[in-house]
Scaffold this motif. Structure first.
Motif, short mmCIF file in Angstrom:
data_model
loop_
_atom_site.label_atom_id
_atom_site.label_comp_id
_atom_site.label_asym_id
_atom_site.label_seq_id
_atom_site.Cartn_x
_atom_site.Cartn_y
_atom_site.Cartn_z
N ASP A 15 0.87 -1.17 0.00
CA ASP A 15 0.00 0.00 0.00
C ASP A 15 0.90 1.22 0.00
O ASP A 15 1.51 1.56 1.01
CB ASP A 15 -0.92 -0.01 1.22
CG ASP A 15 -1.99 1.08 1.13
OD1 ASP A 15 -1.90 1.90 0.20
OD2 ASP A 15 -2.89 1.10 1.98
N ALA A 146 -0.77 -0.71 -4.44
CA ALA A 146 -1.89 0.21 -4.57
C ALA A 146 -1.36 1.63 -4.60
O ALA A 146 -0.66 2.06 -3.68
CB ALA A 146 -2.86 0.02 -3.40
N GLY A 150 -5.49 5.83 -7.07
CA GLY A 150 -6.59 4.90 -7.26
C GLY A 150 -6.31 3.76 -8.20
O GLY A 150 -7.14 2.86 -8.36
N ASP A 151 -5.15 3.74 -8.84
CA ASP A 151 -4.78 2.65 -9.72
C ASP A 151 -3.88 1.65 -8.98
O ASP A 151 -3.56 1.83 -7.80
CB ASP A 151 -4.06 3.17 -10.96
CG ASP A 151 -4.99 3.95 -11.87
OD1 ASP A 151 -6.18 3.59 -11.94
OD2 ASP A 151 -4.54 4.92 -12.52
N LEU A 152 -3.48 0.60 -9.67
CA LEU A 152 -2.58 -0.41 -9.13
C LEU A 152 -1.32 -0.45 -9.98
O LEU A 152 -1.27 0.13 -11.07
CB LEU A 152 -3.24 -1.79 -9.11
CG LEU A 152 -4.55 -1.91 -8.34
CD1 LEU A 152 -5.18 -3.28 -8.59
CD2 LEU A 152 -4.35 -1.68 -6.85
N ALA A 166 -7.24 0.99 -12.69
CA ALA A 166 -8.42 0.40 -12.06
C ALA A 166 -9.67 1.23 -12.27
O ALA A 166 -10.71 0.95 -11.68
CB ALA A 166 -8.17 0.21 -10.56
N HIS A 176 -12.54 6.64 -5.80
CA HIS A 176 -11.85 5.59 -6.54
C HIS A 176 -11.68 4.31 -5.72
O HIS A 176 -11.36 3.27 -6.26
CB HIS A 176 -10.46 6.07 -6.98
CG HIS A 176 -9.54 6.36 -5.83
ND1 HIS A 176 -9.19 7.62 -5.46
CD2 HIS A 176 -8.89 5.53 -4.96
CE1 HIS A 176 -8.36 7.56 -4.41
NE2 HIS A 176 -8.18 6.32 -4.09
N ARG A 177 -11.87 4.38 -4.42
CA ARG A 177 -11.57 3.25 -3.54
C ARG A 177 -12.32 1.97 -3.93
O ARG A 177 -11.70 0.90 -3.99
CB ARG A 177 -11.90 3.65 -2.10
CG ARG A 177 -11.63 2.57 -1.06
CD ARG A 177 -10.18 2.47 -0.70
NE ARG A 177 -9.97 1.68 0.49
CZ ARG A 177 -8.85 1.68 1.20
NH1 ARG A 177 -7.85 2.46 0.85
NH2 ARG A 177 -8.72 0.94 2.28
N ARG A 179 -13.42 0.84 -6.80
CA ARG A 179 -12.85 0.25 -8.02
C ARG A 179 -11.47 -0.32 -7.75
O ARG A 179 -11.12 -1.39 -8.24
CB ARG A 179 -12.79 1.30 -9.12
CG ARG A 179 -14.14 1.85 -9.53
CD ARG A 179 -14.01 2.92 -10.59
NE ARG A 179 -15.30 3.48 -10.96
CZ ARG A 179 -15.47 4.43 -11.87
NH1 ARG A 179 -14.41 4.92 -12.49
NH2 ARG A 179 -16.68 4.86 -12.16
N GLN A 180 -10.68 0.39 -6.97
CA GLN A 180 -9.34 -0.08 -6.65
C GLN A 180 -9.38 -1.37 -5.85
O GLN A 180 -8.62 -2.32 -6.12
CB GLN A 180 -8.58 1.00 -5.89
CG GLN A 180 -7.10 0.70 -5.69
CD GLN A 180 -6.41 1.80 -4.92
OE1 GLN A 180 -7.00 2.39 -4.01
NE2 GLN A 180 -5.18 2.10 -5.27
N ALA A 184 -8.04 -5.00 -7.06
CA ALA A 184 -6.98 -5.64 -6.28
C ALA A 184 -7.39 -7.04 -5.84
O ALA A 184 -6.59 -7.99 -5.92
CB ALA A 184 -6.64 -4.78 -5.07
#
Length: 234
Positions: A15, A146, A150-152, A166, A176-177, A179-180, A184
């Motif tokens: 994270d 993470a 908001g992306d990976l 994501a 965005h949480r 979707r992230q 994940a």
């Protein structure tokens, strides 16, 4: 940076930004603030109604109040909804609990999210975006991180991380949480369940030439076609 690594599995989770916005952040919409916003909207509506009913000769003067009333109510209720949603998702772990038994092995798997397709096979991980295709050998994938936007990203041994969109890159306040987290959970599930085979190869990034050409030429063709149709009806 928070790190969670299990010796029984090769892929680790990272994270990079654990400070997810809490529900009591400065921009949070409490019930008090929501009530003020709704009250302002109701007041504007009342002023506009009085003007229209008892002062019909005021012309355009009531228009700003008529416009401000629904806007104020929508902003207040929307802000409250966003605050409640952030509070709910702040309690959801970003990565799944992997302390139990290993998942049943799978031959391969695909994750699709908002224009991004990630295919996991025993030999490689393929990330397909709108204009590029990135192939990463499985033996080089060391972790999944993470990002704060908001992306990976796939952590690659000896190389730079590979972005995995994501669908949440609009910023931390754009919700965005969810979707992230969904991305994940799905991707970690595949990386844990699809066994790794082979130990050779390198990261390859290819452009989707056809899509790029279509994105450039498409608008031009649409304009030419529209002009031709317009000229035909003159």
């Amino acid at each position: 940076m928070q790190l969670d690594e299990e010796p029984a599995r090769r892929v680790r989770t990272v994270d990079l930004d654990p400070r997810f916005p809490p529900a009591d952040e400065p921009m949070a919409w409490t019930w008090f603030r929501t009530g003020i916003g709704v009250g302002i909207g109701v007041l504007c509506a009342a002023v506009a109604a009085v003007m229209l009913l008892f002062r019909p000769g005021l012309g355009m003067l009531p228009v700003p109040f008529v416009t401000a009333a629904p806007v104020a109510v929508a902003v207040a209720l929307g802000g409250r909804w966003g605050t409640v949603r952030r509070a709910r998702w702040a309690r959801v772990p970003l990565f799944p609990d992997r302390s139990g038994a290993a998942p049943a092995p799978r031959a391969a798997g695909v994750v699709r999210r908002f224009g991004t397709t990630v295919t996991v096979t025993p030999t490689r991980v393929v990330v397909r975006e709108a204009f590029t295709v990135t192939e990463v050998p499985r033996h080089l994938v060391t972790g999944l991180a993470a990002r704060h936007d908001g992306d990976l990203s796939l952590q690659v041994e000896g190389g730079r991380p590979i972005l995995v969109p994501a669908g949440g890159g609009a910023g931390r306040y754009a919700h965005h949480r969810p979707r992230q987290v969904r991305m994940a959970y799905a991707l970690i599930g595949l990386l844990d369940s699809v066994p790794v085979e082979g130990g050779s190869g390198q990261v390859v990034i290819r452009r989707r030439t056809g899509v790029v050409v279509l994105a450039v030429v498409g608008p031009i063709l649409v304009c030419v076609l529209a002009a031709a149709i317009g000229g035909a009806f003159r």
